[in-house]
Design a protein around this motif. Structure first.
Motif, PDB file in Angstrom:
ATOM      1  N   PHE A  81      19.533  75.106  60.408  1.00 52.00           N
ATOM      2  CA  PHE A  81      20.164  73.978  61.092  1.00 52.00           C
ATOM      3  C   PHE A  81      21.563  73.725  60.543  1.00 52.00           C
ATOM      4  CE2 PHE A  81      16.259  71.524  62.882  1.00 52.00           C
ATOM      5  CZ  PHE A  81      15.905  72.652  63.576  1.00 52.00           C
ATOM      6  N   SER A  82      21.733  73.902  59.238  1.00 49.69           N
ATOM      7  CA  SER A  82      23.057  73.730  58.643  1.00 49.69           C
ATOM      8  C   SER A  82      24.036  74.758  59.209  1.00 49.69           C
ATOM      9  CB  SER A  82      22.957  73.869  57.126  1.00 49.69           C
ATOM     10  OG  SER A  82      24.226  73.799  56.529  1.00 49.69           O
ATOM     11  N   GLN A  85      24.835  73.801  62.926  1.00 52.16           N
ATOM     12  CA  GLN A  85      25.722  72.640  62.991  1.00 52.16           C
ATOM     13  C   GLN A  85      27.155  73.003  62.598  1.00 52.16           C
ATOM     14  OE1 GLN A  85      23.271  70.297  60.432  1.00 52.16           O
ATOM     15  NE2 GLN A  85      22.219  69.226  62.097  1.00 52.16           N
ATOM     16  N   ARG A  86      27.316  73.897  61.621  1.00 51.91           N
ATOM     17  CA  ARG A  86      28.652  74.306  61.205  1.00 51.91           C
ATOM     18  C   ARG A  86      29.319  75.163  62.279  1.00 51.91           C
ATOM     19  NH1 ARG A  86      31.386  78.104  58.598  1.00 51.91           N
ATOM     20  NH2 ARG A  86      29.598  79.479  58.298  1.00 51.91           N
ATOM     21  N   ARG A  89      30.555  72.736  64.838  1.00 53.76           N
ATOM     22  CA  ARG A  89      31.632  71.867  64.332  1.00 53.76           C
ATOM     23  C   ARG A  89      32.918  72.639  64.061  1.00 53.76           C
ATOM     24  NH1 ARG A  89      28.932  70.296  60.420  1.00 53.76           N
ATOM     25  NH2 ARG A  89      29.779  71.650  58.777  1.00 53.76           N
ATOM     26  N   LEU A 108      18.729  68.176  65.729  1.00 56.39           N
ATOM     27  CA  LEU A 108      19.796  69.144  65.962  1.00 56.39           C
ATOM     28  C   LEU A 108      20.633  68.869  67.201  1.00 56.39           C
ATOM     29  CD1 LEU A 108      20.935  71.844  64.821  1.00 56.39           C
ATOM     30  CD2 LEU A 108      19.423  73.010  66.434  1.00 56.39           C
ATOM     31  N   ASP A 110      22.320  67.162  70.822  1.00 57.41           N
ATOM     32  CA  ASP A 110      23.062  66.000  71.322  1.00 57.41           C
ATOM     33  C   ASP A 110      22.552  65.558  72.681  1.00 57.41           C
ATOM     34  OD1 ASP A 110      24.972  66.068  69.120  1.00 57.41           O
ATOM     35  OD2 ASP A 110      25.732  67.886  70.080  1.00 57.41           O
TER      36      ASP A 110
END
Length: 391
Positions: A81-82, A85-86, A89, A108, A110
């Motif tokens: 998940f990290s 997300q990176r 982003r 996770l 939106d």
């Protein structure tokens, strides 16, 4: 004048540069660690990183991930998940994340798109505006019941237990009508299941009691001894893709009775099973490919209904099916247990183990036995802590 044959040379240096570049997009540190390893030596998390890197190396701007956390540990899920997300982003990558775990979706994602029978019911709706009950209702399903610890049926006439004897003097005794859950990374549960169903090497486990030998020579031998099996790999080890639905439903009966011909009584029996399972099929003579994944899974469970079985072993029987189909399968499993059949159920979904099972035996991330989950810790968090797998 004849054109000369063209040829090209693969530059391993260039390949390495491209691979390292894609891996660094995901995790700056992981590239050098795994670039020279054989894929079979990677962990599940590292293997998924390689798959994501392969997509990114082609210039992909959108990643589609289908149940990516099914076999990951809790720690590996956090890492994945990290990474995702990176990528969103810092790299502007779009993620389409498919999961039946509502907790993961909320952590996770939106927005949420909901499909029902191939029709879009909600399109990119902000998750903050939807409750879990809203999502389930728009899927056309009933809200999932809270997890309840099922108690064994008291009215069953108990015979001697079947015992599973494992490494380091591990001993698991199972009485008639018990639903035993297996939790943890695949190596542990599959190692225990293999000798039960005649599916491969024993991995230190063997059977005892009820007149069974240590293990079975084949799945057919196990079936004739009264043990049913629903494989977690329905595509290659479960569904008989070239045979119609009727042959798939009656396959276990054929093996047990050494028959091949579909008699008129069998056709009637198949219609009854299809109806009882609410299996949506045009005809029992259609091929399984005409069914949805959920209906194919019901078909595999249907093979064992109504047979005089001592035990049914199930590997991930609800993987990739919707909530309504899950509860149909839950009801079938309870029905078999209430009739006195022992159920051995491996699932990576902790919530369904807690809802369905009388007892849960856990394995750690290396496949080593950790023992039973104490009743006072019959929670998702307790099970995740014991196994190291995501709740």
């Amino acid at each position: 004048m004849h054109a000369k044959a063209g040829w090209s040379q693969i530059s391993r240096r260039r390949m390495r540069e491209i691979a390292l570049g894609a891996l660094r997009l995901i995790d700056p540190a992981i590239g050098e660690e795994i670039i020279d390893l054989q894929v079979r030596k990677l962990s599940l998390h590292e293997g998924q990183i390689v798959e994501i890197a392969r997509a990114l190396s082609t210039g992909a701007e959108v990643l589609l991930l289908d149940e990516p956390t099914a076999n990951l540990t809790a720690g590996e899920t956090v890492k994945l998940f990290s990474v995702l997300q990176r990528l969103v982003r810092e790299e502007g990558i779009g993620i389409v994340f498919v999961s039946h775990r509502m907790r993961e979706i909320r952590e996770l994602c939106d927005v949420c798109t909901i499909l029902r029978d191939g029709v879009t019911i909600a399109n990119a709706t902000p998750l903050a505006s939807l409750s879990d009950a809203d999502i389930i209702q728009q899927m056309g399903q009933h809200a999932q019941r809270p997890a309840t610890h099922r108690k064994p049926q008291k009215g069953l006439r108990q015979s001697a237990p079947i015992e599973l004897l494992g490494p380091d003097d591990v001993r698991i005794a199972i009485l008639s009508g018990t639903i035993l859950g297996l939790a943890g990374a695949p190596a542990g549960p599959t190692g225990l299941i293999a000798p039960l169903v005649g599916a491969g090497p024993a991995a230190g486990w063997r059977l005892s009691g009820r007149g069974f030998g240590d293990r079975f020579s084949s799945p057919a031998a196990a079936a004739r001894a009264g043990i049913g099996f629903v494989s977690g790999d329905r595509a290659t080890k479960g569904i008989l893709s070239q045979l119609p639905i009727v042959d798939n439903v009656l396959a276990a009966r054929r093996v047990r009775e050494r028959r091949r011909i579909v008699a008129a009584a069998e056709r009637q029996e198949c219609h009854g099973l299809v109806s009882a399972l609410k299996l949506k099929a045009g005809s029992i003579w259609d091929l399984p490919a005409s069914l949805s994944g959920g209906n194919q899974q019901k078909l595999l469970v249907a093979r064992w209904l109504g047979l005089p079985l001592k035990m049914v072993v199930l590997e991930e029987p609800t993987r990739g099916v919707d909530i309504g189909t899950k509860h149909d399968i839950y009801a079938l499993i309870r029905e078999m247990a209430d009739a006195g059949t022992i159920i051995v159920w491996w699932s990576t979904e902790n919530v369904e183990l807690l809802e369905l099972c009388d007892a849960i035996f856990a394995f750690d991330t290396d496949g080593q036995p950790k023992g039973f989950l104490p009743e006072e810790h019959f929670t998702e968090e307790g099970l995740a802590e014991l196994t190291g797998m995501a709740a």
